[in-house]
Enzyme design. Structure first.
Site, PDB file in Angstrom:
ATOM      1  N   GLU A  32      57.208 -29.653 105.560  1.00  0.00           N
ATOM      2  CA  GLU A  32      56.743 -28.146 105.974  1.00  0.00           C
ATOM      3  C   GLU A  32      57.647 -26.962 105.163  1.00  0.00           C
ATOM      4  O   GLU A  32      57.062 -26.082 104.648  1.00  0.00           O
ATOM      5  CB  GLU A  32      56.955 -28.058 107.518  1.00  0.00           C
ATOM      6  CG  GLU A  32      56.116 -28.573 108.437  1.00  0.00           C
ATOM      7  CD  GLU A  32      54.478 -28.232 108.222  1.00  0.00           C
ATOM      8  OE1 GLU A  32      54.521 -27.080 108.034  1.00  0.00           O
ATOM      9  OE2 GLU A  32      53.710 -28.787 108.647  1.00  0.00           O
TER      10      GLU A  32
ATOM     11  N   ASP B  70      46.026 -20.403 103.670  1.00  0.00           N
ATOM     12  CA  ASP B  70      45.193 -21.570 104.107  1.00  0.00           C
ATOM     13  C   ASP B  70      43.927 -21.310 105.125  1.00  0.00           C
ATOM     14  O   ASP B  70      43.433 -22.159 105.763  1.00  0.00           O
ATOM     15  CB  ASP B  70      45.984 -22.709 104.693  1.00  0.00           C
ATOM     16  CG  ASP B  70      46.712 -22.356 106.055  1.00  0.00           C
ATOM     17  OD1 ASP B  70      46.651 -21.035 106.363  1.00  0.00           O
ATOM     18  OD2 ASP B  70      47.649 -23.068 106.783  1.00  0.00           O
TER      19      ASP B  70
END
Length: 299
Positions: free
Chosen positions: A79, A97
């Site tokens: 992440e 995204d």
């Protein structure tokens, strides 16, 4: 003279015995107790969690702070490319995204075309509750934080140009941390633990593997969610057999649908499968193993 010397000898002997006893005790503590260092490490992990969160995790998942610390290190490598996950409570970014803004230690999203039901609304509502609201709400949290935005049909629409700066300022807010973990548990951890226990699996590695899949591409719903992956992983009661299949199925989809940028997803799954093959399933005293499996380059 004799009596005085006799008393002196007794005192000397007594002092020598005390010193000898101390030396033996010190030697035992330093050399004869191989578990003294791990105990200290576990204590250090405790400090990474708010006390109420630590109690919740221990009672509801059966895992301690050391195990959850290691799970979060594995989560945070793909992440944030960093094992120091506690630095990211105030993280906020639009990563492009189509899931809106991504926030805090587990990537809560405000929602968008690729995520019509983001988990940030529950996070903000929980934060409002932690702050003492009698009727917690997303809008209530926005008022507290001075955030401009609307909430409709599961999606938060942010109209505030300084939104991320306001989230950044929550890095050291204990109520934000507690709200983050309670939301994380309610949406992802609880389902993951339930699914592991349903199959007779209790290891920290399996629970961590399920949690990582759930937060990365959804807990329930379609075939790519944790629920979908579990349905494709067979029914073996042998944990290693089941998890080998699970990792194989997850590897097929983990770099699709903007879940991860290739090949980060495949490396993400390898972290867990490699630990399984190394026998590090309890995630205890696993510092060197964690360092080894996370030693890959983010793309």
């Amino acid at each position: 003279m004799y009596n005085t010397r006799s008393k002196g000898i007794k005192k000397l002997k007594s002092s020598m015995l005390i010193m000898l006893s101390f030396a033996i005790t010190l030697s035992f503590s330093l050399f004869s107790n191989p578990f003294s260092q791990p105990a200290a490490a576990a204590g250090n992990s405790d400090s990474k969690f708010p006390p109420v969160v630590l109690d919740m995790l221990k009672s509801k998942t059966g895992l301690d702070s050391e195990q959850w610390d290691n799970i979060m290190k594995l989560v945070n490598k793909p992440e944030q490319d960093n094992l120091n996950w506690t630095k990211y409570y105030g993280y906020c970014e639009d990563i492009g995204d189509d899931r809106g803004y991504t926030m805090t230690i587990y990537g809560a999203t405000t929602g968008g075309p690729n995520d019509p039901g983001g988990d940030a609304p529950e996070l903000f509502e929980q934060y409002d509750a932690e702050k003492g609201a009698s009727n917690p709400s997303v809008t209530g949290a926005f008022k507290r934080l001075g955030i401009k935005g609307t909430y409709k049909n599961g999606v938060i629409n942010i109209t505030d140009g300084s939104f991320c700066k306001k989230i950044n300022k929550l890095q050291n807010d204990e109520d934000w941390k507690v709200a983050t973990w309670k939301t994380f548990y309610n949406i992802y951890i609880k389902y993951s633990v339930d699914q592991a226990r349903k199959r007779g699996f209790n290891s920290a590695l399996t629970i961590g593997s399920f949690v990582d899949a759930a937060l990365n591409h959804g807990a329930t719903g379609g075939s790519n969610t944790l629920q979908g992956l579990l349905s494709k992983s067979g029914s073996s009661s042998d944990e290693k057999t089941f998890m080998t299949k699970f990792y194989k199925e997850r590897t097929k989809i983990v770099d699709t649908n903007d879940y991860n940028q290739p090949p980060n997803g495949k490396n993400r799954v390898k972290q867990y499968s490699n630990l399984m093959n190394m026998g590090e399933t309890d995630l205890k005293n696993a510092d060197s193993a964690i360092a080894q499996v996370t030693d890959w380059e983010m793309q």
